[in-house]
Scaffold this motif. Structure first.
Motif, PDB file in Angstrom:
ATOM      1  N   PHE A 113     -19.252  37.274 -63.715  1.00  0.00           N
ATOM      2  CA  PHE A 113     -20.553  37.629 -63.146  1.00  0.00           C
ATOM      3  C   PHE A 113     -21.690  37.028 -63.982  1.00  0.00           C
ATOM      4  N   ASP A 114     -21.472  36.921 -65.289  1.00  0.00           N
ATOM      5  CA  ASP A 114     -22.441  36.210 -66.128  1.00  0.00           C
ATOM      6  C   ASP A 114     -22.482  34.732 -65.748  1.00  0.00           C
ATOM      7  N   ASP A 115     -21.312  34.177 -65.453  1.00  0.00           N
ATOM      8  CA  ASP A 115     -21.252  32.770 -65.040  1.00  0.00           C
ATOM      9  C   ASP A 115     -22.000  32.554 -63.721  1.00  0.00           C
ATOM     10  N   ILE A 116     -21.928  33.542 -62.832  1.00  0.00           N
ATOM     11  CA  ILE A 116     -22.663  33.435 -61.563  1.00  0.00           C
ATOM     12  C   ILE A 116     -24.153  33.307 -61.821  1.00  0.00           C
ATOM     13  N   ALA A 117     -24.671  34.126 -62.723  1.00  0.00           N
ATOM     14  CA  ALA A 117     -26.101  34.073 -63.037  1.00  0.00           C
ATOM     15  C   ALA A 117     -26.472  32.701 -63.608  1.00  0.00           C
ATOM     16  N   TYR A 118     -25.610  32.159 -64.477  1.00  0.00           N
ATOM     17  CA  TYR A 118     -25.887  30.835 -65.060  1.00  0.00           C
ATOM     18  C   TYR A 118     -25.869  29.755 -63.975  1.00  0.00           C
ATOM     19  N   SER A 119     -24.867  29.807 -63.103  1.00  0.00           N
ATOM     20  CA  SER A 119     -24.761  28.798 -62.045  1.00  0.00           C
ATOM     21  C   SER A 119     -25.960  28.869 -61.098  1.00  0.00           C
ATOM     22  N   LEU A 120     -26.442  30.057 -60.833  1.00  0.00           N
ATOM     23  CA  LEU A 120     -27.629  30.205 -59.983  1.00  0.00           C
ATOM     24  C   LEU A 120     -28.861  29.609 -60.645  1.00  0.00           C
ATOM     25  N   ASP A 121     -28.963  29.774 -61.957  1.00  0.00           N
ATOM     26  CA  ASP A 121     -30.096  29.176 -62.677  1.00  0.00           C
ATOM     27  C   ASP A 121     -30.061  27.650 -62.544  1.00  0.00           C
ATOM     28  N   GLN A 122     -28.873  27.068 -62.708  1.00  0.00           N
ATOM     29  CA  GLN A 122     -28.744  25.620 -62.604  1.00  0.00           C
ATOM     30  C   GLN A 122     -29.009  25.131 -61.174  1.00  0.00           C
ATOM     31  N   ALA A 123     -28.566  25.912 -60.193  1.00  0.00           N
ATOM     32  CA  ALA A 123     -28.825  25.547 -58.804  1.00  0.00           C
ATOM     33  C   ALA A 123     -30.321  25.586 -58.509  1.00  0.00           C
ATOM     34  N   ALA A 124     -31.027  26.565 -59.064  1.00  0.00           N
ATOM     35  CA  ALA A 124     -32.472  26.676 -58.839  1.00  0.00           C
ATOM     36  C   ALA A 124     -33.203  25.481 -59.456  1.00  0.00           C
ATOM     37  N   LYS A 125     -32.780  25.063 -60.648  1.00  0.00           N
ATOM     38  CA  LYS A 125     -33.412  23.905 -61.301  1.00  0.00           C
ATOM     39  C   LYS A 125     -33.168  22.630 -60.479  1.00  0.00           C
ATOM     40  N   SER A 126     -31.964  22.471 -60.003  1.00  0.00           N
ATOM     41  CA  SER A 126     -31.640  21.284 -59.205  1.00  0.00           C
ATOM     42  C   SER A 126     -32.401  21.297 -57.884  1.00  0.00           C
ATOM     43  N   LEU A 127     -32.557  22.465 -57.319  1.00  0.00           N
ATOM     44  CA  LEU A 127     -33.300  22.587 -56.061  1.00  0.00           C
ATOM     45  C   LEU A 127     -34.755  22.195 -56.260  1.00  0.00           C
ATOM     46  N   ALA A 128     -35.341  22.641 -57.357  1.00  0.00           N
ATOM     47  CA  ALA A 128     -36.741  22.299 -57.640  1.00  0.00           C
ATOM     48  C   ALA A 128     -36.904  20.804 -57.895  1.00  0.00           C
ATOM     49  N   ALA A 129     -35.883  20.169 -58.477  1.00  0.00           N
ATOM     50  CA  ALA A 129     -35.952  18.740 -58.771  1.00  0.00           C
ATOM     51  C   ALA A 129     -35.571  17.884 -57.574  1.00  0.00           C
ATOM     52  N   GLY A 130     -35.124  18.522 -56.485  1.00  0.00           N
ATOM     53  CA  GLY A 130     -34.722  17.752 -55.309  1.00  0.00           C
ATOM     54  C   GLY A 130     -33.360  17.116 -55.445  1.00  0.00           C
ATOM     55  N   ASP A 131     -32.554  17.601 -56.391  1.00  0.00           N
ATOM     56  CA  ASP A 131     -31.210  17.073 -56.619  1.00  0.00           C
ATOM     57  C   ASP A 131     -30.236  17.835 -55.719  1.00  0.00           C
TER      58      ASP A 131
END
Length: 228
Positions: free
Chosen positions: A154-172
């Motif tokens: 569940f901690d890994d889920i939170a980390y993966s969501l953070d990375q997905a949000a950064k990629s989404l903001a960058a248009g990746d």
């Protein structure tokens, strides 16, 4: 001196005089009285008043339409493209709505962020439940290891969501899709710890099932909005 009439003749004369006094004068016409007592002879009868018409029930007022929140249309549109549209819409509705600039509406990326927020909220709830069960003395000893694994996943889920949000903001889009896939895999990791031990009760099954649906919705929204 004239002799008095015989008694029978006197009786006959008396009857004739009484009959002449009771008869109406010549030329008189008997007109029956009007039962109403007010109409003149020969006047047309007054028509009966019309019966009152039954009251027609008033038509019900049309239902008031509840105004949709800004962006609710795109949320519904994208959620309908997921496998769990009702859960998608209800989970997003519970998330804090973003403060958008004046004149700007919610877009596909905004809907995806809200859906990811719903996964994050549920993952935090599941992590707290797994930790509580791991520390509960009534929990089966063999279940403590899988429960600690669940906490880490569940901690890994939170980390993966953070990375997905950064990629989404960058248009990746590629990295966004990859990190959302990772979120879905982390949910299965918790389940696998119990599936490998048939003697254990899958105490996290309900949390994992909802997390699996919410993470699946994220993938579907990202695909429908062209963000992965």
């Amino acid at each position: 001196m004239t002799p008095p009439p015989p008694p029978c003749l006197a009786c006959l004369l008396t009857l004739l005089l009484l009959a002449a006094a009771a008869a109406p004068p010549a030329g008189a016409i008997c007109v029956p009285r009007n039962p109403g007592g007010h109409s003149k002879p020969g006047a047309p009868a007054k028509p009966a008043p019309p019966k009152p018409k039954p009251l027609t029930p008033a038509a019900p007022a049309p239902p008031k339409l509840t105004p949709m929140a800004p962006g609710a249309d795109i949320v519904r549109s994208l959620c309908l493209k997921t496998d769990y549209p009702d859960l998608c819409m209800s989970a997003i509705a519970k998330q804090p709505q973003p403060q958008l600039p004046v004149g700007k509406r919610l877009d596909g990326a905004g809907v995806l962020r809200l859906a990811m927020g719903a996964v994050r909220t549920k993952a935090a709830e599941a992590k707290a439940a797994a930790g509580a069960l791991a520390n509960d003395p009534r929990t089966q000893p063999l279940a403590r290891g899988p429960l600690h694994d669940c906490v880490e996943s569940f901690d890994d889920i939170a980390y993966s969501l953070d990375q997905a949000a950064k990629s989404l903001a960058a248009g990746d889009r590629d990295t966004t899709g990859t990190m959302l896939d990772t979120v879905r895999t982390d949910v299965d990791t918790c389940d696998q710890g119990f599936e490998e031990r048939e003697e254990l009760t899958p105490v996290m099954a309900k949390h994992d099932a909802e997390l699996a649906k919410l993470s699946s919705n994220c993938l579907a929204i990202a695909t429908a909005a062209g963000l992965r």
